[in-house]
Design a protein around this motif. Structure first.
Motif, PDB file in Angstrom:
ATOM      1  N   SER A  76       0.953  -1.319   0.055  1.00 47.71           N
ATOM      2  CA  SER A  76      -0.094   0.021  -0.035  1.00 47.71           C
ATOM      3  C   SER A  76       0.899   1.451  -0.081  1.00 47.71           C
ATOM      4  N   PRO A  77       0.572   2.124  -0.921  1.00 45.89           N
ATOM      5  CA  PRO A  77       1.347   3.372  -0.969  1.00 45.89           C
ATOM      6  C   PRO A  77       1.190   4.562   0.509  1.00 45.89           C
ATOM      7  N   THR A  78       2.205   4.963   0.669  1.00 45.60           N
ATOM      8  CA  THR A  78       2.277   6.100   1.548  1.00 45.60           C
ATOM      9  C   THR A  78       2.936   7.478   1.171  1.00 45.60           C
ATOM     10  N   PRO A  79       2.514   8.325   1.694  1.00 44.75           N
ATOM     11  CA  PRO A  79       3.088   9.654   0.824  1.00 44.75           C
ATOM     12  C   PRO A  79       4.534   9.631   1.358  1.00 44.75           C
ATOM     13  N   ILE A  80       5.172  10.447   0.568  1.00 51.09           N
ATOM     14  CA  ILE A  80       6.582  10.609   0.715  1.00 51.09           C
ATOM     15  C   ILE A  80       6.895  11.859   1.635  1.00 51.09           C
ATOM     16  N   PRO A  81       7.513  11.430   2.804  1.00 56.75           N
ATOM     17  CA  PRO A  81       7.784  12.412   3.741  1.00 56.75           C
ATOM     18  C   PRO A  81       8.585  13.547   3.387  1.00 56.75           C
ATOM     19  N   THR A  82       8.388  14.743   3.822  1.00 56.93           N
ATOM     20  CA  THR A  82       9.212  15.822   3.686  1.00 56.93           C
ATOM     21  C   THR A  82      10.769  15.678   3.634  1.00 56.93           C
ATOM     22  N   SER A  83      10.957  14.866   4.827  1.00 54.28           N
ATOM     23  CA  SER A  83      12.422  14.395   5.025  1.00 54.28           C
ATOM     24  C   SER A  83      13.262  13.705   3.824  1.00 54.28           C
ATOM     25  N   GLU A  84      12.563  13.175   2.912  1.00 51.18           N
ATOM     26  CA  GLU A  84      13.057  12.634   1.823  1.00 51.18           C
ATOM     27  C   GLU A  84      13.200  13.610   0.540  1.00 51.18           C
TER      28      GLU A  84
END
Ligand SMILES: *[C@@H]1O[C@H](CO)[C@@H](O)[C@H](O)[C@H]1NC(C)=O
Ligand SMILES: *[C@@H]1O[C@H](CO)[C@@H](O)[C@H](O)[C@H]1NC(C)=O
Ligand SMILES: *[C@@H]1O[C@H](CO)[C@@H](O)[C@H](O)[C@H]1NC(C)=O
Ligand SMILES: *[C@@H]1O[C@H](CO)[C@@H](O)[C@H](O)[C@H]1NC(C)=O
Ligand SMILES: *[C@@H]1O[C@H](CO)[C@@H](O)[C@H](O)[C@H]1NC(C)=O
Ligand SMILES: *[C@@H]1O[C@H](CO)[C@@H](O)[C@H](O)[C@H]1NC(C)=O
Ligand SMILES: *[C@@H]1O[C@H](CO)[C@@H](O)[C@H](O)[C@H]1NC(C)=O
Ligand SMILES: *[C@@H]1O[C@H](CO)[C@@H](O)[C@H](O)[C@H]1NC(C)=O
Length: 604
Positions: free
Chosen positions: A108-116
């Motif tokens: 399941s997809p998860t949003p890409i965190p700003t830290s990346e």
């Protein structure tokens, strides 16, 4: 003479005799600079407070989830039943993917965190152009099924050429990038970066495990790509499909290793296109996928780099005729409103010495042989070029009826212009040597019949070397685009281009792999030349697809890193490389002001 005086004279004498180089034609031009600066001495600032923070530039992005684009209803589905294992499975003996993989079900997809999404510091030297991309320019990334999917024997897939191609000591490590289960997160990552177009290929043997017309369609395979296409659309991106990218079903080789590995007359590998059942089977497969996906996919490629996997003259004939049938089916039977083409290869041949007519002839022969065999009939409605007819003794002649049917069956020319090749005749200053070689299939230089080199007349490499055949040679790209446009009279899409940084795979620290300045130089210089081609030469270059969005399986191993992201082979974790940010930044900076509003303003 005192010893110190002798020493002094020696030092003075050698200073006088010092050799320095002076460019014979003067220093390089800097056209972007004003001719004479109005100052001769710098003005120094007074002292101020020093802070280490000044040495660091922090630029951060946040992930913007684009809104969905319109999704139309699904095409009709055939009623299908599950397929079973047959002889090809036994012969190919694919590895048990479950035992080597990280995933065994869709992630399941998860949003890409700003830290990346912390942007890297920009390179000190960068492009100085002032151009924009046309509003409808297709900016995307590309990959292919066999190189990323893994799961080679899961959910009804039967073996393809890719499962039997590698027969040396290398491990059958077909887990690749596990994209078959990881595709949603993969696409999520690309969407977050602002990539608009996603180019991927379908695995024929997933959809038709028995390959041939009349055999069952595998519902799981069909559903997989349908879900993938829907997810691309849901993320606001546009799917681009290649129907066959090297992974011909194993049936066309009668599941015979030695047949599959036979040395082709033309290309590098035996794609099986010459098989007597190929055309009908390919067209049947293409019709099935188009019937199911054409409502959602606006750009189609029938074949990837057909030259590379062409066995003989019959292979070429089959590719062209199968392609033309699919084009007519798409435009006329299902009234497709999108675009269709093929992806061609030819690492542009440039004459070793442009002033030497023999070298020019050799370069022209090299380019026309690789491209003309397909592009003469498809784009011009003309017979094969002499370079092809002279070289391939078993070529299949095309009659005027064939040519009328084939002419104009591509909406643009797809090219993979990775690099350039320095070309001269096999024997110095002789055009005859090329013709001699053409008529002798055992000649050392057959079938190209030219001397290919990376060295120019100066003895220097043509550009900065990578881990493979690719050299950074952007200046020739602009020339190449003009060549293609002016020879085949078609708009152009750069369907693949990319740079495997030298020894990147040997870098043990991830942070070193991610700091890929040579790849940034490659992409930014090539894209700058694309802009010049568009604005200064008037060449309609309508799109560019970076190869590839992640490091992947390069037909046997993972040594050549072509990716804009690193992949951890143990955990499958992806990491964005510096060049990915630099490339996206280059494109978004140059989005036409009126086109802004998309993730990066391109391709709305
Ligand atoms: C593959 O391995 C898994 C886990 O060991 C096992 O459950 C499965 O039966 C194997 N599949 C085949 C086709 O051997
Ligand atoms: C061609 O492909 C068919 C399967 O479609 C296979 O039965 C046949 O043996 C192949 N021919 C050759 C020469 O390999
Ligand atoms: C496999 O192909 C090779 C080379 O084309 C051929 O010599 C051989 O007879 C084939 N083997 C079988 C079992 O068909
Ligand atoms: C080949 O031709 C070039 C230019 O026409 C000439 O400068 C060169 O000397 C020739 N080389 C030989 C080996 O004849
Ligand atoms: C191929 O088609 C184009 C466009 O319809 C046409 O202009 C051209 O004359 C055709 N070529 C030949 C050789 O008939
Ligand atoms: C073809 O090339 C091979 C390899 O260079 C050579 O041995 C042979 O004599 C050539 N044949 C002819 C007919 O020139
Ligand atoms: C092939 O070309 C390269 C550079 O262009 C040259 O150094 C080399 O000598 C050539 N080889 C032959 C056999 O002519
Ligand atoms: C890959 O992941 C493993 C497990 O987290 C880690 O030990 C290894 O250092 C990673 N490899 C690279 C190149 O980062």
């Amino acid at each position: 003479m005192a010893p110190w005086i002798a020493l002094l004279l020696f030092v003075l004498g050698s200073a006088i005799a010092q050799q320095i180089y002076i460019p014979a034609a003067g220093t390089s031009a800097r056209p972007q600079c004003t001719a004479t600066p109005s100052y001769s001495q710098p003005t120094y600032s007074p002292y101020s407070t020093f802070a280490y923070s000044m040495t660091e530039t922090v630029r951060t992005a946040t992930s913007v989830q684009p809104g969905p684009t319109t999704t139309l209803g699904h095409g009709h589905r055939q009623s299908l039943r599950k397929c079973c294992v047959d002889r090809v499975m036994e012969v190919a003996n694919p590895p048990n993917f479950t035992e080597t993989s990280v995933f065994s079900t869709t992630v399941s997809p998860t949003p890409i965190p700003t830290s990346e999404l912390v942007l890297p510091p920009p390179d000190y030297f960068g492009p100085t152009d002032c151009y924009y991309f046309p509003a409808d320019f297709q900016f995307g990334v590309a990959g292919s099924a066999a190189q990323i999917e893994g799961a080679t024997a899961d959910e009804g897939k039967s073996p393809s050429l890719m499962d039997i191609l590698i027969q040396d000591d290398r491990p059958k490590d077909y887990a690749t990038n596990e994209n078959y289960y990881y595709y949603k997160q993969e696409i999520e990552r690309l969407a977050s970066m602002g990539v608009k177009y996603y180019s991927f290929s379908l695995a024929w043997s997933r959809i038709l495990p028995f390959a041939l017309p009349g055999t069952p369609v595998n519902q799981q395979g069909l559903d997989h790509y349908s879900d993938l296409i829907d997810f691309v659309l849901e993320k606001g991106m546009i799917p681009v499909v290649t129907i066959l990218h090297f992974d011909t079903p194993a049936q066309f080789f009668a599941a015979n290793f030695s047949a599959a590995q036979a040395k082709p007359l033309i290309g590098y590998s035996n794609g099986g296109y010459q098989n007597e059942t190929f055309v009908e089977a390919y067209v049947n497969y293409a019709k099935i996928v188009m019937t199911h996906y054409a409502d959602r996919v606006p750009i189609w490629f029938t074949f990837n780099e057909p030259f590379i996997y062409a066995f003989n003259g019959l292979s070429v004939d089959h590719v062209i005729k199968a392609h033309a049938q699919v084009y007519h089916f798409y435009k006329e039977s299902i009234k497709g409103t999108g675009k269709i083409s093929l992806k061609f290869n030819d690492n542009f041949g440039v004459p070793r010495d442009p002033a030497n007519p023999s070298d020019v002839y050799a370069a022209d022969h090299f380019n026309s042989f690789q491209l003309g065999m397909f592009c003469h009939p498809i784009f011009l409605g003309l017979d094969y070029p002499e370079s092809y007819k002279r070289t391939v003794p078993d070529y299949v002649p095309l009659n005027s009826e064939d040519l009328a049917y084939i002419n104009g069956t591509a909406d643009f020319l797809g090219i993979d212009p990775y690099t350039a090749t320095v070309v001269s005749p096999p024997v110095m200053n002789s055009t005859d040597s090329i013709l001699e070689c053409c008529s002798n299939t055992s000649s050392t230089y057959f079938p190209y019949c030219v001397n290919q080199s990376t060295l120019t007349t100066t003895g220097w490499n043509i550009g900065y070397r990578s881990q493979s055949y690719v050299y950074i040679a952007p200046r020739y790209l602009r020339l190449y685009l003009s060549y293609l446009y002016n020879t085949f009279h078609s708009p152009i899409v750069i369907t693949e281009f990319g740079f495997p940084v030298f020894a990147e795979a040997e870098k043990t620290a991830l942070s070193d792999q991610l700091y890929d300045t040579p790849r940034s130089i490659y992409y930014l210089s090539y894209m700058t030349e694309v802009l010049k081609s568009i604005w200064e030469d008037g060449v309609p270059v309508v799109g560019a697809f970076a190869w590839s969005f992640a490091d992947n399986w390069e037909f046997g191993d993972y040594g050549a890193h072509f990716g804009l992201q690193a992949v951890n082979r143990t955990t499958q974790a992806r990491s964005y490389k510096k060049a990915f940010f630099d490339l996206v930044d280059f494109v978004s900076t140059r989005a036409m002001p009126q086109a802004q509003g998309g993730p990066w303003g391109i391709g709305k």
